[in-house]
Design a protein around this motif. Structure first.
Motif, short mmCIF file in Angstrom:
data_model
loop_
_atom_site.label_atom_id
_atom_site.label_comp_id
_atom_site.label_asym_id
_atom_site.label_seq_id
_atom_site.Cartn_x
_atom_site.Cartn_y
_atom_site.Cartn_z
N LEU A 104 0.77 -1.40 -0.04
CA LEU A 104 0.10 0.02 0.10
C LEU A 104 0.84 1.26 -0.06
O LEU A 104 0.45 2.29 -0.55
N PHE A 105 1.93 1.26 0.79
CA PHE A 105 2.76 2.58 0.65
C PHE A 105 3.80 2.69 -0.29
O PHE A 105 4.66 3.46 -0.53
N GLY A 106 4.04 1.55 -1.02
CA GLY A 106 4.91 1.38 -2.47
C GLY A 106 6.55 1.28 -1.77
O GLY A 106 6.66 1.34 -0.61
N ASP A 107 7.12 1.25 -2.84
CA ASP A 107 8.56 1.20 -2.71
C ASP A 107 9.09 2.71 -2.54
O ASP A 107 8.68 3.58 -2.83
N GLU A 108 10.33 2.63 -2.10
CA GLU A 108 11.15 4.07 -2.01
C GLU A 108 11.12 4.86 -3.21
O GLU A 108 11.73 4.09 -4.16
N THR A 109 10.94 5.95 -3.44
CA THR A 109 10.93 6.63 -4.77
C THR A 109 12.29 7.48 -4.75
O THR A 109 13.12 7.29 -4.00
N GLU A 110 12.47 7.87 -6.13
CA GLU A 110 13.87 8.66 -6.47
C GLU A 110 13.87 9.80 -5.51
O GLU A 110 14.79 10.27 -4.95
N ASP A 111 12.70 10.50 -5.24
CA ASP A 111 12.66 11.62 -4.39
C ASP A 111 13.24 11.31 -3.06
O ASP A 111 13.89 12.08 -2.11
N GLU A 112 12.72 10.28 -2.54
CA GLU A 112 12.87 9.86 -1.12
C GLU A 112 14.46 9.48 -1.12
O GLU A 112 14.94 9.68 0.11
N LYS A 113 14.90 8.83 -2.02
CA LYS A 113 16.34 8.37 -1.89
C LYS A 113 17.40 9.65 -1.95
O LYS A 113 18.28 9.63 -0.97
N LYS A 114 17.03 10.83 -2.82
CA LYS A 114 17.58 12.00 -2.87
C LYS A 114 17.63 12.72 -1.48
O LYS A 114 18.71 13.15 -0.89
N ALA A 115 16.36 12.63 -1.03
CA ALA A 115 16.26 13.36 0.60
C ALA A 115 17.05 12.80 1.41
O ALA A 115 17.78 13.37 2.25
N ALA A 116 17.01 11.29 1.56
CA ALA A 116 17.86 10.65 2.59
C ALA A 116 19.39 10.86 2.25
O ALA A 116 20.10 11.04 3.26
N GLU A 117 19.71 10.91 1.04
CA GLU A 117 21.08 11.30 0.67
C GLU A 117 21.49 12.83 1.04
O GLU A 117 22.74 13.10 1.59
N GLU A 118 20.72 13.64 0.95
CA GLU A 118 21.04 14.98 1.32
C GLU A 118 21.08 15.27 2.85
O GLU A 118 21.93 15.93 3.28
N ARG A 119 20.01 14.29 3.50
CA ARG A 119 20.39 14.35 4.97
C ARG A 119 21.49 13.86 5.42
O ARG A 119 22.20 14.59 6.30
N GLU A 120 22.14 12.77 4.73
CA GLU A 120 23.26 12.14 5.27
C GLU A 120 24.35 13.29 5.06
O GLU A 120 25.41 13.27 5.75
N ALA A 121 24.33 13.98 3.56
CA ALA A 121 25.54 14.78 3.22
C ALA A 121 25.59 15.88 4.45
O ALA A 121 26.49 16.58 4.78
N SER A 122 24.29 16.54 4.93
CA SER A 122 24.14 17.63 5.87
C SER A 122 24.82 17.02 6.92
O SER A 122 25.34 18.03 7.71
N LYS A 123 24.86 15.79 7.47
CA LYS A 123 25.46 15.52 8.69
C LYS A 123 26.95 15.66 8.58
O LYS A 123 27.60 15.94 9.47
N LYS A 124 27.51 15.39 7.37
CA LYS A 124 28.97 15.50 7.40
C LYS A 124 29.60 16.80 6.95
O LYS A 124 30.85 16.99 7.09
N LYS A 125 28.74 17.86 6.90
CA LYS A 125 29.30 19.21 6.51
C LYS A 125 29.72 19.71 7.95
O LYS A 125 29.04 19.72 8.74
N PRO A 126 30.85 20.49 8.04
CA PRO A 126 31.38 21.09 9.14
C PRO A 126 30.25 22.16 9.60
O PRO A 126 29.50 22.92 8.70
N SER A 127 30.23 22.23 10.86
CA SER A 127 28.97 23.35 11.48
C SER A 127 29.45 24.58 11.08
O SER A 127 30.79 24.93 11.26
N LYS A 128 28.68 25.43 10.84
CA LYS A 128 29.10 26.94 10.62
C LYS A 128 28.65 27.93 11.87
O LYS A 128 27.70 27.21 12.73
N LYS A 129 28.93 29.02 11.79
CA LYS A 129 28.77 29.91 12.99
C LYS A 129 27.10 30.21 13.19
O LYS A 129 26.64 30.00 14.06
N GLU A 130 26.73 30.55 11.68
CA GLU A 130 25.06 30.74 11.63
C GLU A 130 24.45 29.48 11.21
O GLU A 130 24.84 28.94 10.49
N SER A 131 23.60 29.08 12.19
CA SER A 131 22.96 27.72 11.91
C SER A 131 21.99 27.97 10.80
O SER A 131 21.25 28.89 10.57
N GLY A 132 21.89 26.96 9.81
CA GLY A 132 21.08 27.05 8.80
C GLY A 132 19.45 26.08 9.13
O GLY A 132 19.56 25.71 10.10
N LYS A 133 18.76 26.39 8.25
CA LYS A 133 17.53 25.91 8.17
C LYS A 133 17.15 24.82 7.14
O LYS A 133 17.69 25.08 5.93
#
Length: 222
Positions: A104-133
């Protein structure tokens, strides 16, 4: 590549759908797929004679789905501007496939995979003085069709923490009487971890009485 439709509640959106369906019976492939169900859910009402291809497709789906939903509907309108609807590339249906194997909920879509990759990439970036959103579109899935979706949304919105801001939401039909909650949220990256939000709050007691799982549909930096 996924097929993208936007603003299907407007004439321009329906025109795009009508052009795509020219010479076709379904959104992707030569038989009814989850792509058709997803796009059908985003079309507010019967397109009408101005969009003959979309109108014919809409009536065909309504007829096929009626057998699965014998109850009498009173009609429901969903307000607000929805997120773009994307249909996955067509795939040949395997021999012997039947409704008993329907996910009923289907397989993971390309957008969901891309979102997961962006989340992982954001974890690896060094923290900046001004926090992003980050702006996030999340699917919250219930256990079954008997889950009280009003209480589910109340439980989700009851989660409060510094840097977390809940936004607009809507219920999206999945099939067989089941709906999922699709909700927007904004987070301050340095203060909120999406994984922690899901694992320690949304799918933990007591909210897991209503919530089966959560998926990130879109994850964008602001």
């Amino acid at each position: 590549m996924a097929i993208t439709f936007t603003d299907l509640h407007t004439e321009s959106g329906l025109k795009s759908l009508d052009q795509h369906l020219s010479g076709k019976s379904y959104v992707s492939g030569d038989q009814l797929t989850k792509d058709d169900i997803k796009v059908y859910a985003a079309v507010v009402e019967q397109p009408g004679s101005a969009f003959p291809n979309a109108s014919k497709w809409f009536d065909s789906l309504a007829s096929q789905l009626a057998a699965s939903f014998p109850g009498k509907a009173v009609g429901v309108r969903i307000g607000g501007k929805g997120a773009p609807v994307e249909a996955a590339p067509a795939k040949a249906a395997p021999a012997g496939d039947d409704d008993d194997d329907l996910d009923l909920f289907g397989d993971e879509t390309e957008d969901e995979k891309k979102a997961a990759e962006e989340r992982e990439a954001s974890k690896k970036k060094p923290s900046k003085k001004e926090s992003g959103k980050s702006s996030i579109l999340m699917d919250v899935k219930p256990w079954d069709d008997e889950t009280d979706m009003k209480k589910l949304e109340e439980a989700v919105r009851s989660v409060e923490m510094p840097g977390l801001f809940w936004g607009a939401s809507k219920l999206v039909p999945v099939g067989y009487g089941i709906k999922k909650l699709q909700i927007m949220l904004t987070i301050i990256d340095d203060l909120v971890s999406v994984d922690t939000l899901i694992e320690d709050h949304l799918t933990a007691e007591p909210i897991n009485e209503y919530v089966q799982s959560c998926d990130i549909v879109a994850f964008n930096k602001i």
